[in-house]
Write a protein that holds these residues in place. Structure first.
Motif, mmCIF file in Angstrom:
data_model
loop_
_atom_site.group_PDB
_atom_site.id
_atom_site.type_symbol
_atom_site.label_atom_id
_atom_site.label_comp_id
_atom_site.label_asym_id
_atom_site.label_seq_id
_atom_site.Cartn_x
_atom_site.Cartn_y
_atom_site.Cartn_z
ATOM 1 N N TYR A 138 -4.669 -87.165 92.990
ATOM 2 C CA TYR A 138 -4.258 -87.024 94.047
ATOM 3 C C TYR A 138 -5.365 -86.899 95.288
ATOM 4 O O TYR A 138 -5.224 -86.993 96.302
ATOM 5 N N TYR A 166 0.611 -75.459 93.143
ATOM 6 C CA TYR A 166 1.275 -76.817 92.413
ATOM 7 C C TYR A 166 2.367 -75.996 91.570
ATOM 8 O O TYR A 166 2.314 -75.469 90.341
ATOM 9 N N GLN A 168 5.834 -76.761 89.438
ATOM 10 C CA GLN A 168 6.723 -77.576 88.773
ATOM 11 C C GLN A 168 7.783 -76.873 88.161
ATOM 12 O O GLN A 168 7.461 -75.721 87.704
ATOM 13 N N ILE A 201 -2.062 -78.447 85.511
ATOM 14 C CA ILE A 201 -1.905 -78.723 86.704
ATOM 15 C C ILE A 201 -2.812 -77.848 87.514
ATOM 16 O O ILE A 201 -3.034 -78.165 88.686
ATOM 17 N N GLN A 255 4.758 -74.195 85.949
ATOM 18 C CA GLN A 255 5.793 -75.084 85.440
ATOM 19 C C GLN A 255 6.781 -74.726 84.930
ATOM 20 O O GLN A 255 7.816 -75.122 84.252
ATOM 21 N N GLU A 261 9.931 -79.826 91.622
ATOM 22 C CA GLU A 261 9.687 -81.278 90.977
ATOM 23 C C GLU A 261 8.122 -81.145 90.647
ATOM 24 O O GLU A 261 7.719 -81.223 89.777
ATOM 25 N N ASN A 262 7.508 -81.603 91.985
ATOM 26 C CA ASN A 262 5.899 -81.904 92.032
ATOM 27 C C ASN A 262 5.276 -81.366 93.028
ATOM 28 O O ASN A 262 4.793 -82.097 93.789
ATOM 29 N N GLN A 279 2.070 -83.274 98.811
ATOM 30 C CA GLN A 279 2.196 -84.579 97.715
ATOM 31 C C GLN A 279 3.399 -85.207 97.860
ATOM 32 O O GLN A 279 3.495 -86.479 97.774
ATOM 33 N N TYR A 322 1.917 -92.400 94.842
ATOM 34 C CA TYR A 322 1.433 -91.872 93.669
ATOM 35 C C TYR A 322 0.269 -93.280 93.014
ATOM 36 O O TYR A 322 -0.661 -92.996 92.783
#
Length: 386
Positions: A138, A166, A168, A201, A255, A261-262, A279, A322
């Protein structure tokens, strides 16, 4: 300009990240993949090499065979660098063996299983004089470089707040015990190391926060949680951060955020203004000010700094994401190997390496120590616990 030759350890058929590395390395024409030891499963290894069109003689059954045979080839034929795209437990032995053999290394993150291994990699890189890069992808986005450069030149004033998250949701269920190979090794302490979500992550979030703010985290106060019953490593992390110079921050990585998602997002605020980047909308950097309307800087659009613009490949309005961000790191890595400026900030030719790797490994160990001991603050720097 000659193309560099790349070997790969791991990344056989069915592996996600190996294919990503290959696409990124190929994008700018700097690299040719010429050799690999893609899997310890002989059939899978052979099939991967055939699918990639490699000479069967350079599809090796092990990393030891790859290094020995490649090292024996003439200098104009052997690989220049090895990409290590394996589970974490193999990063240190493979990277150190390649560095000691005279090859540059581009390694997946986190750097190693623990700080001791990371320091051994750092020592091998220094002794060999070879370059070591880490896949903190990133940091290769153009708008991340734009954000970093604007903070560095003082646009926001003195930095006060750094917030990174972050999120997920893919591990919300126990798929790691149901045969999902990507989940299986990430929740196995023998292969993933000390941290689950934290190492996978959380390190991305931490590296991005330090990279863009230009500030080092001095200490952390953390909560480390495992929500899914029976899981052996954490799947959720919350941390308060104290930065040098008095800035304060928060880091959230999970997570098990079902439906996400991300969701990597970074916000930094100074005394005069702030910035916001996500992102999942990577081509936009939002700048907000105390005394004027907010600005939206777009990838390829007007207002970008000159160094940032060199990271952009297409006209404004053509989305880059990405793979292109990853390719920026491979391009800078190639530039460093050729000796034409890679690793510096000039023209955006920078890649994360040993320093980022050691910092993130120390962050992992600090969070685990703090959460386990219920200390209020634990230093990221060895010997400085408060």
């Amino acid at each position: 300009m000659s193309r560099l030759r790349l070997g790969m350890a791991g990344g056989g058929e069915g592996a996600f990240i190996g294919a990503v590395h290959r696409m990124a390395a190929a994008l700018d024409g700097d690299w040719d993949l010429v050799a690999g030891a893609f899997s310890t499963d002989g059939g899978r290894n052979t099939r991967t090499g055939a699918l990639l069109g490699l000479d069967p003689q350079r599809v090796y059954p092990s990393i030891d065979a790859l290094i020995a045979h490649e090292r024996a080839l003439p200098a104009d034929q052997r690989i220049d660098a090895l990409a290590v795209v394996t589970p974490n437990n193999l990063h240190a032995p493979m990277a150190i063996a390649a560095l000691n053999a005279g090859f540059h290394v581009f390694c997946e993150k986190p750097m190693a299983m623990n700080v001791v291994e990371a320091e051994a990699i750092a020592a091998a890189a220094k002794a060999s004089g070879r370059h070591f890069a880490l896949a903190f992808t990133y940091s290769g986005y153009p708008m991340i470089e734009e954000a970093r450069a604007r903070v560095e030149r003082g646009d926001l004033g003195a930095i006060r707040l750094v917030q990174v998250e972050y999120l997920q949701g893919w591990l919300s269920q126990s798929i790691d015990t149901d045969g999902n190979k990507q989940a299986e090794w990430r929740t196995d302490p023998a292969r993933a190391g000390l941290g689950g979500c934290l190492g996978d992550i959380g390190t991305h979030a931490f590296q991005l926060a330090e990279h863009v703010s230009g500030l080092s985290v001095q200490s952390v106060s953390a909560d480390l949680t495992t929500h899914v019953e029976g899981r052996r490593l954490d799947d959720d992390v919350s941390a308060l951060l104290r930065f040098e110079g008095g800035a304060r921050g928060t880091l959230k990585a999970s997570q098990v955020a079902a439906g996400e998602e991300n969701g990597l997002r970074l916000r930094i605020h100074g005394e005069r203004g702030g910035l916001d980047w996500s992102q999942m909308e990577p081509n936009t950097l939002t700048l907000r000010w105390l005394d004027r309307p907010a600005e939206s800087v777009r990838t390829g659009g007007p207002g970008m700094l000159d160094a940032t613009a060199t990271l952009v490949r297409t006209p404004a309005g053509h989305p880059e994401g990405y793979i292109e961000a990853f390719a920026n790191l491979y391009r800078a890595f190639a530039s460093a190997i050729r000796g034409d400026g890679g690793g510096s900030r000039e023209d955006g030719r920078w890649f994360p390496g040993v320093t980022d790797g050691l910092r993130t490994m120390r962050f992992i160990e600090a969070v685990i120590a703090n959460a386990g001991a219920d200390r209020k603050w634990t230093s990221v720097n060895p010997g400085e616990n408060e």
